[in-house]
Scaffold this motif. Structure first.
Motif, PDB file in Angstrom:
ATOM      1  N   LEU A 109      46.163  47.899  42.331  1.00 33.38           N
ATOM      2  CA  LEU A 109      47.176  47.448  41.052  1.00 33.38           C
ATOM      3  C   LEU A 109      48.365  45.926  41.764  1.00 33.38           C
ATOM      4  O   LEU A 109      48.074  46.297  40.428  1.00 33.38           O
ATOM      5  CB  LEU A 109      48.277  48.439  40.898  1.00 33.38           C
ATOM      6  N   SER A 110      48.191  45.022  42.283  1.00 32.03           N
ATOM      7  CA  SER A 110      48.523  44.605  42.529  1.00 32.03           C
ATOM      8  C   SER A 110      47.525  43.493  42.424  1.00 32.03           C
ATOM      9  O   SER A 110      47.887  42.303  41.583  1.00 32.03           O
ATOM     10  CB  SER A 110      48.664  43.747  44.165  1.00 32.03           C
ATOM     11  N   LEU A 111      46.285  43.482  42.510  1.00 33.44           N
ATOM     12  CA  LEU A 111      45.634  42.549  41.710  1.00 33.44           C
ATOM     13  C   LEU A 111      45.530  42.188  40.005  1.00 33.44           C
ATOM     14  O   LEU A 111      44.912  41.122  39.928  1.00 33.44           O
ATOM     15  CB  LEU A 111      44.199  42.534  42.515  1.00 33.44           C
ATOM     16  N   LEU A 114      47.707  40.691  39.134  1.00 39.07           N
ATOM     17  CA  LEU A 114      47.198  39.315  39.570  1.00 39.07           C
ATOM     18  C   LEU A 114      46.867  38.982  38.355  1.00 39.07           C
ATOM     19  O   LEU A 114      46.747  37.456  38.292  1.00 39.07           O
ATOM     20  CB  LEU A 114      47.572  38.827  40.840  1.00 39.07           C
ATOM     21  N   HIS A 115      45.932  39.573  38.174  1.00 41.80           N
ATOM     22  CA  HIS A 115      44.431  39.645  37.216  1.00 41.80           C
ATOM     23  C   HIS A 115      45.150  38.382  35.546  1.00 41.80           C
ATOM     24  O   HIS A 115      44.625  37.572  35.060  1.00 41.80           O
ATOM     25  CB  HIS A 115      43.801  40.419  37.191  1.00 41.80           C
ATOM     26  N   LEU A 116      46.286  39.328  35.709  1.00 36.89           N
ATOM     27  CA  LEU A 116      46.790  39.091  33.954  1.00 36.89           C
ATOM     28  C   LEU A 116      47.840  37.609  33.938  1.00 36.89           C
ATOM     29  O   LEU A 116      47.629  36.531  33.035  1.00 36.89           O
ATOM     30  CB  LEU A 116      47.456  40.459  33.706  1.00 36.89           C
ATOM     31  N   LEU A 117      48.474  38.191  35.258  1.00 37.33           N
ATOM     32  CA  LEU A 117      49.422  36.589  35.080  1.00 37.33           C
ATOM     33  C   LEU A 117      48.260  35.750  35.469  1.00 37.33           C
ATOM     34  O   LEU A 117      48.255  34.279  35.010  1.00 37.33           O
ATOM     35  CB  LEU A 117      50.001  36.408  36.533  1.00 37.33           C
ATOM     36  N   ARG A 118      46.996  35.909  36.602  1.00 39.66           N
ATOM     37  CA  ARG A 118      46.260  34.444  36.306  1.00 39.66           C
ATOM     38  C   ARG A 118      45.570  33.924  34.733  1.00 39.66           C
ATOM     39  O   ARG A 118      45.549  33.219  34.241  1.00 39.66           O
ATOM     40  CB  ARG A 118      45.229  35.148  37.168  1.00 39.66           C
ATOM     41  N   VAL A 146      39.531  46.175  52.650  1.00 36.19           N
ATOM     42  CA  VAL A 146      40.267  47.314  52.517  1.00 36.19           C
ATOM     43  C   VAL A 146      39.680  47.647  51.187  1.00 36.19           C
ATOM     44  O   VAL A 146      39.769  49.268  51.765  1.00 36.19           O
ATOM     45  CB  VAL A 146      41.440  46.828  52.992  1.00 36.19           C
ATOM     46  N   ALA A 147      38.807  47.022  50.858  1.00 37.64           N
ATOM     47  CA  ALA A 147      38.769  47.778  49.803  1.00 37.64           C
ATOM     48  C   ALA A 147      38.198  47.301  48.464  1.00 37.64           C
ATOM     49  O   ALA A 147      37.938  47.012  47.139  1.00 37.64           O
ATOM     50  CB  ALA A 147      40.088  47.256  48.955  1.00 37.64           C
ATOM     51  N   ASN A 148      37.433  45.765  49.292  1.00 40.28           N
ATOM     52  CA  ASN A 148      36.391  44.951  48.912  1.00 40.28           C
ATOM     53  C   ASN A 148      36.884  44.833  47.257  1.00 40.28           C
ATOM     54  O   ASN A 148      36.285  45.020  46.187  1.00 40.28           O
ATOM     55  CB  ASN A 148      34.856  46.859  48.411  1.00 40.28           C
ATOM     56  N   ALA A 149      37.843  44.370  46.923  1.00 42.81           N
ATOM     57  CA  ALA A 149      38.150  44.177  45.544  1.00 42.81           C
ATOM     58  C   ALA A 149      38.994  42.545  45.780  1.00 42.81           C
ATOM     59  O   ALA A 149      40.290  42.647  45.490  1.00 42.81           O
ATOM     60  CB  ALA A 149      39.589  44.950  45.280  1.00 42.81           C
ATOM     61  N   ALA A 150      38.542  41.519  46.769  1.00 45.04           N
ATOM     62  CA  ALA A 150      39.415  40.298  46.940  1.00 45.04           C
ATOM     63  C   ALA A 150      38.892  39.060  45.436  1.00 45.04           C
ATOM     64  O   ALA A 150      39.523  37.705  45.336  1.00 45.04           O
ATOM     65  CB  ALA A 150      38.550  39.157  48.115  1.00 45.04           C
ATOM     66  N   GLY A 151      37.377  39.653  44.020  1.00 45.81           N
ATOM     67  CA  GLY A 151      37.161  38.909  42.983  1.00 45.81           C
ATOM     68  C   GLY A 151      39.033  38.507  42.797  1.00 45.81           C
ATOM     69  O   GLY A 151      38.438  37.465  42.419  1.00 45.81           O
ATOM     70  N   PRO A 152      39.962  39.267  41.809  1.00 41.49           N
ATOM     71  CA  PRO A 152      40.798  38.336  41.437  1.00 41.49           C
ATOM     72  C   PRO A 152      41.778  37.128  42.298  1.00 41.49           C
ATOM     73  O   PRO A 152      41.825  36.151  41.963  1.00 41.49           O
ATOM     74  CB  PRO A 152      41.996  39.594  40.789  1.00 41.49           C
ATOM     75  N   ILE A 230      39.220  46.261  29.594  1.00 42.88           N
ATOM     76  CA  ILE A 230      38.421  47.489  29.499  1.00 42.88           C
ATOM     77  C   ILE A 230      38.193  47.869  30.941  1.00 42.88           C
ATOM     78  O   ILE A 230      39.724  48.517  31.115  1.00 42.88           O
ATOM     79  CB  ILE A 230      36.857  47.225  28.803  1.00 42.88           C
ATOM     80  N   ALA A 231      38.348  46.769  31.347  1.00 40.31           N
ATOM     81  CA  ALA A 231      38.111  46.958  32.958  1.00 40.31           C
ATOM     82  C   ALA A 231      39.383  47.182  33.737  1.00 40.31           C
ATOM     83  O   ALA A 231      39.946  48.094  34.670  1.00 40.31           O
ATOM     84  CB  ALA A 231      37.552  45.577  33.957  1.00 40.31           C
ATOM     85  N   LEU A 232      40.428  45.972  33.053  1.00 43.14           N
ATOM     86  CA  LEU A 232      41.549  46.365  33.920  1.00 43.14           C
ATOM     87  C   LEU A 232      42.223  47.366  33.301  1.00 43.14           C
ATOM     88  O   LEU A 232      43.468  47.717  34.415  1.00 43.14           O
ATOM     89  CB  LEU A 232      42.635  45.096  33.031  1.00 43.14           C
ATOM     90  N   ALA A 233      42.090  48.203  32.591  1.00 40.97           N
ATOM     91  CA  ALA A 233      42.918  49.038  32.031  1.00 40.97           C
ATOM     92  C   ALA A 233      42.810  50.247  32.660  1.00 40.97           C
ATOM     93  O   ALA A 233      43.350  51.151  33.413  1.00 40.97           O
ATOM     94  CB  ALA A 233      42.120  49.134  30.177  1.00 40.97           C
ATOM     95  N   LEU A 234      41.391  50.655  32.804  1.00 43.34           N
ATOM     96  CA  LEU A 234      40.144  52.166  33.644  1.00 43.34           C
ATOM     97  C   LEU A 234      40.869  51.344  34.861  1.00 43.34           C
ATOM     98  O   LEU A 234      41.400  52.462  35.551  1.00 43.34           O
ATOM     99  CB  LEU A 234      38.735  51.444  33.332  1.00 43.34           C
ATOM    100  N   SER A 235      40.601  50.287  35.384  1.00 42.83           N
ATOM    101  CA  SER A 235      40.817  49.678  36.860  1.00 42.83           C
ATOM    102  C   SER A 235      43.005  50.471  36.841  1.00 42.83           C
ATOM    103  O   SER A 235      42.773  51.029  38.223  1.00 42.83           O
ATOM    104  CB  SER A 235      41.463  48.545  37.389  1.00 42.83           C
TER     105      SER A 235
END
Length: 244
Positions: A109-111, A114-118, A146-152, A230-235
């Motif tokens: 949720l934080s990412l 962060l992605h939207l802010l970016r 922890v989450a394999n989610a460093a992309g953003p 779409i990806a952000l909404a589903l995430s």
């Protein structure tokens, strides 16, 4: 071998396809694969399933885009990211299943935020001080273990460095291959990568390959903003489901 019902295999195949598709340069989709696997497996096990698929996707991306990599950014970040991986290793080894699900949900949720802010600030990046690379690197290392989610987080850094599109993709491909390979021994030690999880990975590798092939075909044609939305909404939905 892990026991999946047919519906879970379908979800796993979709997530594996997304891994390959996102590694071909289609931004904004990587987190979705993480949260899909977290719906069909315990959260900590899900991280062990995803990592080898990410490594395979990274190899495909490096083969396709390595000529665009800017190595100075890789070496500037990697020592700090490695430190973040170590912190994540000690944290994940002490977390129970519920705590892991909550932590992954909060990270996702934080990412998303962060992605939207970016995206709102794209094109208006300010100059950054000497603290920027260490801070992003440590946070990315912790988040990726922890989450394999460093992309953003890495997108924020690469955009701040004003990398052109293909340099962005090439540098990210090399960086994430090195980072994900570095993580493998820690995940094996935690018992999250094992014979059962690797058997599932072997079944899903062709789907990653298919996603990577199609992603590269479409990277110059696709409406990336629509896919990101779409990806952000589903995430967001999946992250809330994990949390509650």
């Amino acid at each position: 071998m892990m026991e999946f019902d047919p519906g879970q295999w379908v979800l796993a195949a979709i997530a594996a396809f997304i891994v390959g598709f996102s590694k071909a340069g289609i931004g904004g989709l990587g987190m979705l694969a993480v949260v899909i696997f977290a719906q069909i497996l315990p959260a900590k096990q899900a991280t062990g399933i995803v990592l080898p698929l990410l490594c395979f996707g990274d190899i495909l991306a490096v083969l396709a885009y390595r000529q665009h990599a800017k190595w100075k950014h890789v070496w500037r970040l990697f020592p700090w990211t490695a430190a973040g991986v170590l912190i994540g290793y000690f944290a994940l080894g002490r977390l129970g299943e519920r705590e892991a699900r909550v932590l992954i949900a909060v990270i996702v949720l934080s990412l998303v935020g962060l992605h939207l802010l970016r995206r709102r600030r794209a094109g208006n990046e300010a100059e950054h001080g000497s603290w920027f690379a260490p801070a992003i690197g440590v946070l990315a290392g912790f988040t990726t273990l922890v989450a394999n989610a460093a992309g953003p987080l890495m997108a924020v850094y690469f955009l701040a460095m004003r990398l052109p599109k293909m340099d962005f993709v090439g540098t990210g491909a090399v960086f994430f291959l090195l980072l994900n390979l570095f993580k493998v021994p820690f995940m094996v030690n935690l018992g999250l990568i094992n014979a059962a999880s690797l058997t599932v990975n072997l079944w899903l590798v062709p789907v990653v390959l298919l996603g990577g092939w199609l992603g590269r075909k479409l990277v110059m044609r696709i409406d990336q903003r629509a896919f990101e939305n779409i990806a952000l909404a589903l995430s967001l939905v999946a992250g809330l489901k994990l949390l509650f």
